[in-house]
Enzyme design. Structure first.
Site, PDB file in Angstrom:
ATOM      1  N   LYS A 246      -2.622   6.346   1.703  1.00  0.00           N
ATOM      2  CA  LYS A 246      -2.498   6.937   3.048  1.00  0.00           C
ATOM      3  C   LYS A 246      -1.645   8.205   3.002  1.00  0.00           C
ATOM      4  O   LYS A 246      -0.588   8.306   3.647  1.00  0.00           O
ATOM      5  CB  LYS A 246      -1.925   5.909   4.025  1.00  0.00           C
ATOM      6  CG  LYS A 246      -3.040   5.149   4.745  1.00  0.00           C
ATOM      7  CD  LYS A 246      -2.524   4.130   5.733  1.00  0.00           C
ATOM      8  CE  LYS A 246      -2.387   4.652   7.131  1.00  0.00           C
ATOM      9  NZ  LYS A 246      -3.631   4.856   7.849  1.00  0.00           N
TER      10      LYS A 246
ATOM     11  N   GLU B   7     -16.303   6.200   4.753  1.00  0.00           N
ATOM     12  CA  GLU B   7     -15.469   5.725   5.860  1.00  0.00           C
ATOM     13  C   GLU B   7     -15.910   6.343   7.178  1.00  0.00           C
ATOM     14  O   GLU B   7     -16.624   7.350   7.209  1.00  0.00           O
ATOM     15  CB  GLU B   7     -14.013   6.107   5.621  1.00  0.00           C
ATOM     16  CG  GLU B   7     -13.463   5.476   4.361  1.00  0.00           C
ATOM     17  CD  GLU B   7     -11.973   5.267   4.421  1.00  0.00           C
ATOM     18  OE1 GLU B   7     -11.469   4.777   5.456  1.00  0.00           O
ATOM     19  OE2 GLU B   7     -11.323   5.585   3.424  1.00  0.00           O
TER      20      GLU B   7
ATOM     21  N   ARG C 246       0.842  -1.202   0.000  1.00  0.00           N
ATOM     22  CA  ARG C 246       0.000   0.000   0.000  1.00  0.00           C
ATOM     23  C   ARG C 246       0.877   1.252   0.000  1.00  0.00           C
ATOM     24  O   ARG C 246       0.554   2.244  -0.662  1.00  0.00           O
ATOM     25  CB  ARG C 246      -0.936  -0.030   1.219  1.00  0.00           C
ATOM     26  CG  ARG C 246      -1.942   1.112   1.210  1.00  0.00           C
ATOM     27  CD  ARG C 246      -3.053   0.885   2.202  1.00  0.00           C
ATOM     28  NE  ARG C 246      -2.568   0.886   3.579  1.00  0.00           N
ATOM     29  CZ  ARG C 246      -3.297   0.507   4.632  1.00  0.00           C
ATOM     30  NH1 ARG C 246      -4.547   0.079   4.456  1.00  0.00           N
ATOM     31  NH2 ARG C 246      -2.805   0.540   5.849  1.00  0.00           N
TER      32      ARG C 246
HETATM   33  N1  PLP Z   1      -9.399   4.124   6.423  1.00  0.00           N
HETATM   34  C1  PLP Z   1      -8.473   5.075   6.658  1.00  0.00           C
HETATM   35  C2  PLP Z   1      -8.721   6.442   6.134  1.00  0.00           C
HETATM   36  C3  PLP Z   1      -7.308   4.775   7.388  1.00  0.00           C
HETATM   37  O1  PLP Z   1      -6.401   5.716   7.625  1.00  0.00           O
HETATM   38  C4  PLP Z   1      -7.145   3.462   7.873  1.00  0.00           C
HETATM   39  C5  PLP Z   1      -5.960   3.119   8.649  1.00  0.00           C
HETATM   40  O2  PLP Z   1      -4.990   2.634   8.200  1.00  0.00           O
HETATM   41  C6  PLP Z   1      -8.121   2.500   7.581  1.00  0.00           C
HETATM   42  C7  PLP Z   1      -9.233   2.865   6.859  1.00  0.00           C
HETATM   43  C8  PLP Z   1      -7.954   1.076   8.005  1.00  0.00           C
HETATM   44  O3  PLP Z   1      -6.906   0.454   7.298  1.00  0.00           O
HETATM   45  P1  PLP Z   1      -6.103  -0.766   7.916  1.00  0.00           P
HETATM   46  O4  PLP Z   1      -7.096  -1.797   8.231  1.00  0.00           O
HETATM   47  O5  PLP Z   1      -5.158  -1.176   6.842  1.00  0.00           O
HETATM   48  O6  PLP Z   1      -5.414  -0.247   9.120  1.00  0.00           O
HETATM   49  C1  COI Z   2      -4.507   2.895  11.572  1.00  0.00           C
HETATM   50  O1  COI Z   2      -5.553   2.272  11.777  1.00  0.00           O
HETATM   51  O2  COI Z   2      -3.390   2.379  11.662  1.00  0.00           O
HETATM   52  C2  COI Z   2      -4.544   4.289  11.198  1.00  0.00           C
HETATM   53  O3  COI Z   2      -3.654   4.708  10.535  1.00  0.00           O
HETATM   54  C3  COI Z   2      -5.684   5.080  11.666  1.00  0.00           C
HETATM   55  C4  COI Z   2      -5.356   6.348  12.383  1.00  0.00           C
HETATM   56  C5  COI Z   2      -4.667   6.189  13.682  1.00  0.00           C
HETATM   57  C6  COI Z   2      -4.835   7.425  11.519  1.00  0.00           C
END
Ligand code: PLP
Ligand code: COI
Length: 340
Positions: free
Chosen positions: A185, A221, A83
């Site tokens: 991200k 989201e 990612r």
């Molecule tokens: N949506 C956003 C905007 C995020 O910043 C995150 C965090 O990483 C997620 C969703 C969830 O992603 P993940 O499950 O890879 O942590």
């Molecule tokens: C995560 O779930 O790791 C995120 O990046 C979410 C947040 C703390 C920005």
């Protein structure tokens, strides 16, 4: 080194400074080389750095856990590496090779191992950053890039852990627009959410739900977490249209639910569908799986109950049992950190 003076039972999702951080630098055309471990501390950066002026930066978030098997594991770290590579492409930065990314994460976990909470008390949250650190005045890619990784022990993201949270659908703000950077991200995606989130918290909500920017009708989201809802036995989650972050937890939940025999549909999830569902939750590395107790839109409030739904709880148990090596890792998601 001695164990840190931390009350592991009171951990929250906040920063505790640890011992070491990782840093590597490269020019725009150069190849990444393995970096160095340095004492955790401030960095020096040009006032003209691309990241400070134009937001040329990405971050990742992952957790290292102590498990039932006595190991320290990461959860699908290769997905975070990929990612970040997609994000680097989007923000015109040199992607960090997966091998360097994983090696950096492992070193940070190894060298800060005394900060990894005991099993069940939290996790070591690992934060990789990639940014344009070189000076540039025109709006263009920076001439130098920094890949850094630091870590901190954390507890639950939302107050109260598995307690149901109340959410507010933003009637004014959007997180991401088609063709923008919502699918990666990018650091710039997060500051615009702070004001809406603070306003919602002032009104007693845990976080904001964003609808799509085009029609203002479909759930995208929950702050920085992905959304799921269960209606009439079908689990729905917003499809990845480019404005939604492809969460690794989201992908894992889709696979887990299908493995349990639950029908999962990735589609446009209207606010009517979300608000007429029987269960709802949000998920992410930080949030894990957080059950939603209610969703408010204007004068309307949909209530899902004060206890996590049956499927929400089942998915939470299954996901965390794999992460803690209590349940067999049938998907091959767990990545043991060597020498710990
Ligand atoms: N949506 C956003 C905007 C995020 O910043 C995150 C965090 O990483 C997620 C969703 C969830 O992603 P993940 O499950 O890879 O942590
Ligand atoms: C995560 O779930 O790791 C995120 O990046 C979410 C947040 C703390 C920005």
């Amino acid at each position: 080194m001695s164990n840190p003076a931390i009350d592991w039972d009171s951990l929250t999702f906040s920063l505790t400074e640890t011992d070491k951080m990782y840093i590597s630098k490269t020019g725009i055309k150069a190849h990444w080389q393995p970096g160095d471990m340095l004492p955790y501390g401030n960095i020096s950066i040009s006032p003209a750095a691309g990241v400070l002026n134009y937001g040329q930066g990405l971050f990742e978030g992952m957790k290292a856990y102590r498990t039932e098997a006595g190991r320290v594991v990461l959860f699908r770290p290769e997905e975070n590496a990929r990612r970040m590579q997609r994000g680097a492409d989007r923000l015109k930065m040199p992607p960090v090779p997966e091998s360097i990314f994983i090696d950096a994460i492992e070193q940070v976990v190894q060298e800060n191992s005394r900060w990894i909470p005991p099993m069940g008390k939290g996790a070591l949250y690992v934060r990789p950053l990639l940014n344009g650190s070189g000076p540039i005045l025109g709006v263009a890619p920076a001439p130098e890039y920094t890949f850094m990784v630091y870590c901190t022990p954390v507890g639950p993201y939302f107050k109260g852990g598995m307690k149901c949270i109340d959410l507010l659908i933003s009637d004014e703000h959007h997180r991401a627009a088609p063709g923008g950077s919502g699918g990666v991200k990018a650091i710039g995606n997060y500051a615009p959410g702070m004001m809406p989130s603070f306003k919602a918290k002032d009104r007693g909500f845990a976080e904001v739900i964003y609808l799509d920017a085009e029609e203002h009708h479909y759930v995208e989201e929950v702050g920085a977490a992905n959304f799921f809802c269960l209606k009439d036995g079908v689990l729905y989650t917003p499809e990845l249209t480019g404005t939604i972050l492809p969460g690794i937890t989201r992908d894992s939940i889709i696979q887990l639910a299908r493995h349990m025999g639950v029908e999962v549909v990735e589609t446009k999830v209207s606010h009517e569908l979300a608000m007429s569902a029987q269960e709802a939750f949000c998920c992410g590395t930080a949030a894990v799986i957080s059950p939603i107790g209610s969703i408010t839109l204007g004068e309307t409030c949909a209530k899902y109950g004060s206890e996590p739904g049956v499927l929400t709880q089942k998915l939470y148990d299954s996901l965390t049992n794999i992460q803690n090596e209590v349940e067999e890792d049938i998907f091959g998601w767990v990545h043991a950190v060597p020498n710990l």
